[in-house]
Design a protein around this motif. Structure first.
Motif, mmCIF file in Angstrom:
data_model
loop_
_atom_site.group_PDB
_atom_site.id
_atom_site.type_symbol
_atom_site.label_atom_id
_atom_site.label_comp_id
_atom_site.label_asym_id
_atom_site.label_seq_id
_atom_site.Cartn_x
_atom_site.Cartn_y
_atom_site.Cartn_z
ATOM 1 N N VAL A 38 26.841 39.695 60.015
ATOM 2 C CA VAL A 38 26.335 40.762 60.878
ATOM 3 C C VAL A 38 25.346 40.163 61.867
ATOM 4 C CG1 VAL A 38 26.608 42.459 59.027
ATOM 5 C CG2 VAL A 38 24.382 41.400 59.390
ATOM 6 N N THR A 39 25.121 40.841 62.961
ATOM 7 C CA THR A 39 24.142 40.353 63.930
ATOM 8 C C THR A 39 22.739 40.452 63.331
ATOM 9 O OG1 THR A 39 23.850 42.525 64.931
ATOM 10 C CG2 THR A 39 25.588 41.112 65.853
ATOM 11 N N TYR A 40 21.870 39.555 63.763
ATOM 12 C CA TYR A 40 20.483 39.613 63.288
ATOM 13 C C TYR A 40 19.831 40.925 63.698
ATOM 14 C CZ TYR A 40 20.393 34.820 61.622
ATOM 15 O OH TYR A 40 20.626 33.672 60.897
ATOM 16 N N ASP A 52 15.195 37.890 71.511
ATOM 17 C CA ASP A 52 15.269 37.423 72.896
ATOM 18 C C ASP A 52 15.784 35.992 72.974
ATOM 19 O OD1 ASP A 52 14.340 39.859 73.695
ATOM 20 O OD2 ASP A 52 12.316 39.180 74.233
ATOM 21 N N TYR A 53 15.371 35.155 72.019
ATOM 22 C CA TYR A 53 15.850 33.768 72.033
ATOM 23 C C TYR A 53 17.357 33.713 71.824
ATOM 24 C CZ TYR A 53 16.280 28.815 70.813
ATOM 25 O OH TYR A 53 16.654 27.489 70.766
ATOM 26 N N LEU A 54 17.850 34.433 70.828
ATOM 27 C CA LEU A 54 19.288 34.413 70.547
ATOM 28 C C LEU A 54 20.087 35.014 71.698
ATOM 29 C CD1 LEU A 54 19.373 35.338 66.739
ATOM 30 C CD2 LEU A 54 19.371 33.077 67.809
ATOM 31 N N ALA A 55 19.469 35.941 72.425
ATOM 32 C CA ALA A 55 20.134 36.523 73.597
ATOM 33 C C ALA A 55 19.959 35.649 74.841
ATOM 34 C CB ALA A 55 19.576 37.913 73.865
ATOM 35 N N GLN A 56 19.254 34.518 74.671
ATOM 36 C CA GLN A 56 18.972 33.583 75.767
ATOM 37 C C GLN A 56 18.298 34.295 76.949
ATOM 38 O OE1 GLN A 56 22.013 30.439 76.448
ATOM 39 N NE2 GLN A 56 23.249 31.524 74.919
ATOM 40 N N SER A 57 17.318 35.124 76.610
ATOM 41 C CA SER A 57 16.564 35.848 77.629
ATOM 42 C C SER A 57 15.901 34.874 78.599
ATOM 43 C CB SER A 57 15.503 36.720 76.952
ATOM 44 O OG SER A 57 14.575 37.207 77.892
ATOM 45 N N PRO A 541 25.897 27.498 61.327
ATOM 46 C CA PRO A 541 24.585 27.487 61.971
ATOM 47 C C PRO A 541 24.596 27.784 63.457
ATOM 48 C CG PRO A 541 25.322 25.254 61.514
ATOM 49 C CD PRO A 541 26.310 26.168 60.862
ATOM 50 N N LEU A 542 25.762 27.731 64.095
ATOM 51 C CA LEU A 542 25.818 27.916 65.540
ATOM 52 C C LEU A 542 26.384 29.273 65.964
ATOM 53 C CD1 LEU A 542 26.952 24.332 66.570
ATOM 54 C CD2 LEU A 542 24.692 25.350 66.858
ATOM 55 N N GLU A 543 26.675 30.134 65.002
ATOM 56 C CA GLU A 543 27.158 31.467 65.392
ATOM 57 C C GLU A 543 26.038 32.494 65.404
ATOM 58 O OE1 GLU A 543 30.027 33.028 62.696
ATOM 59 O OE2 GLU A 543 28.735 32.823 60.942
ATOM 60 N N PHE A 544 24.900 32.162 64.784
ATOM 61 C CA PHE A 544 23.709 33.021 64.812
ATOM 62 C C PHE A 544 24.015 34.430 64.299
ATOM 63 C CE2 PHE A 544 23.357 29.973 68.395
ATOM 64 C CZ PHE A 544 22.473 29.112 67.761
#
Length: 552
Positions: A38-40, A52-57, A541-544
């Motif tokens: 599931v999404t964080y 915001d980091y995972l969304a590359q804000s 680890p890269l799908e977040f």
């Protein structure tokens, strides 16, 4: 097993299956687990900074070097410089440290040798030396590092990638590491030792072992046969993750510390890091982000056996807090040259130190760690050290077979469990065809009736209006009490169901927080010996994505 040297492929046991869910949730089969991703954001358990980091804000992009993608790692490989001399120093230090491990696993031995090769790089995570590994996320960090190396080897087969656990041996906050929770009970190591915890004798841990409900051979062996907590922790991580080639490093080492000397000298004479971090903190705060850690004027400790105390400058003198030790500037710089091992970086400078002694590409941390790395970009730039790729460790919820049975009996799905207990009660009530008890319509009707009575009273005798108001309040109170009684009666009707829900929430979210922050590996590995393998196979680890492991 693949063998050795040059471009050889490191040995990683068991099969690997890459996964990349396209939707909010996706399921797959791993060993005897059903895996849901599931999404964080869907869990509601992570900060806005992480979201915001995972969304590359764009707001955060100035505070890190590269976002973790396979392509970005290629750029990091080309940029990261690590000399033959640095590799030799690292190799010798690790050989010395692994002298305490009686039988080094071939995968670890291979990685130690490969670190001498110019095409070998590391992926690092770090943590305190919590006894018995502490909270579950200690394991999650290491598995994330292992799997990142596996991804990178597939993408860049001409390079070698070594997962590294940086042991926070110089930490001195004993109260944070001296306990762990097992099967709902807290176990504590009592000790009067002071200073860097990695240097602590393991004396007294035998009493903790004797209190446990059963014997755990990995920990028995480590704590009974190791001289220090650092040695014991290395033995434990080697026993748990040696087959995956995990290398554990202790930064409390004289030869490694020599690399930090230029930083120590600037810190003592210019107090450079504090200025840079405060500038960055101001920028983050302006964007609405709260700094995770706070800088000191001098971000160094003075370290000796039984002692790790802050260095502070008072006038022309450098004093060691809570001691009688003091130095002139010339004396403390000479002390650093002669005894670099006596200077210990705090949370601000430790990341820089790690990157100076390792051929490292990425650092893996929890949400709070990721956030504080954002405060350090200018420090790295000032010292001309490549800023690593910052990765959020994998997070997970483990649902045992009994709890999975309870969950399905209640008609719930894994993602439902992250909801507040009261919200879940409403959901269950709806499923039980029980309407939420709400007498708002009746309250409105009552108010309207009394309004008419009030108008009638006002026309006959205005002094009666106050009495009408008092009677209205009594009636409203009675209606409120009836509402509560009706709700209680409805809840009693399904008391057992709601109690099962409450127990399920308590087991999966102890103390109202994520399981990984409270429970210990042994609470789950005892009944599921292949838990680490299941994590290795489940984590990407890269799908977040947040991972839910449901035992079948």
């Amino acid at each position: 097993m693949w063998r050795n040297h040059g471009n050889a492929r490191p040995a990683y046991p068991h099969r690997y299956r890459s996964t990349a869910p396209r939707h909010k949730t996706e399921q797959m089969e791993v060993t005897d687990m059903k895996i849901t991703k599931v999404t964080y954001a869907a869990t509601g358990a992570f900060s806005q900074t992480i979201a915001d980091y995972l969304a590359q804000s764009e707001k955060l992009q100035a505070f890190y070097h590269r976002f973790p993608t396979l392509e970005a790692f290629g750029e990091q490989l080309r940029e990261k410089q690590f000399t033959e001399a640095q590799r030799h120093t690292l190799y010798l230090a690790l050989q010395e440290q692994y002298g305490s491990v009686a039988d080094i696993h071939p995968a670890v031995r291979q990685h130690l040798e490969l670190l001498q090769q110019p095409n070998t790089y590391t992926v690092t995570t770090g943590h305190q030396l919590n006894i018995f590994t502490g909270p579950l996320y200690f394991v999650y960090k290491i598995v994330t590092a292992i799997n990142t190396c596996r991804h990178l080897k597939e993408q860049y087969p001409d390079y070698n990638f070594v997962p590294v656990y940086w042991m926070a041996t110089e930490d001195h906050d004993f109260a944070e590491i001296n306990h762990f929770n097992l099967f709902g009970k807290r176990y504590t190591w009592e000790s009067e030792q002071t200073g860097a915890v990695g240097r602590f004798s393991t004396t007294g841990l035998d009493k903790v072992l004797e209190e446990l409900p059963e014997a755990f051979p990995v920990f028995e062996e480590a704590y009974r046969n190791s001289k220090t907590l650092a040695e014991a922790t290395r033995a434990i991580t080697h026993a748990l993750f040696g087959e995956y080639g995990l290398v554990s490093i202790d930064g409390d080492h004289k030869e490694l510390k020599k690399a930090l000397l230029p930083v120590v000298e600037k810190e003592l004479t210019e107090q450079l890091s504090n200025k840079l971090v405060e500038e960055t903190n101001a920028q983050l705060e302006q964007l609405g982000y709260r700094p995770q850690v706070f800088s000191r004027e001098i971000n160094l400790f003075y370290l000796q056996d039984g002692l790790r105390e802050r260095i502070v400058q008072e006038g022309d003198w450098y004093k060691i807090l809570n001691t009688d030790l003091s130095f002139s500037q010339q004396e403390i710089l000479q002390e650093a040259q002669q005894h670099p091992e006596r200077f210990s970086p705090n949370v601000i400078l430790r990341p820089l130190y790690e990157e100076m002694v390792l051929p490292n590409l990425a650092y893996i941390g929890g949400g709070a760690e990721v956030a504080y790395w954002f405060q350090l970009c200018k420090v790295f730039e000032a010292h001309q050290v490549t800023f690593p790729i910052i990765m959020l460790r994998n997070s997970a919820l483990y649902i045992s077979k009994p709890n999975a049975t309870r969950m399905h009996k209640l008609g719930l799905q894994p993602l439902d469990l992250f909801q507040d207990y009261q919200e879940l009660k409403k959901k269950l009530s709806s499923q039980l065809h029980e309407a939420d008890i709400n007498l708002e319509t009746q309250r409105e009707a009552l108010a309207q009736a009394f309004k008419q009575v009030e108008e009638l009273a006002a026309g006959i005798d205005p002094t009666l209006v106050k009495a009408v108001g008092a009677e209205q309040q009594k009636a409203a109170n009675s209606l409120h009490m009836l509402e509560k009684k009706l709700s209680k009666a409805r809840d009693s009707k399904h008391e057992q169901t709601f109690k099962q829900l409450e127990n399920l929430k308590d087991k999966l979210f102890p103390n109202g927080s994520l399981q990984e922050r409270q429970d210990n590996l042994l609470s789950y590995q005892t009944n599921h010996p292949n838990l680490i393998l299941a994590l290795v196979e489940a984590f990407d680890p890269l799908e977040f994505k947040f991972t839910i492991l449901e035992e079948e």
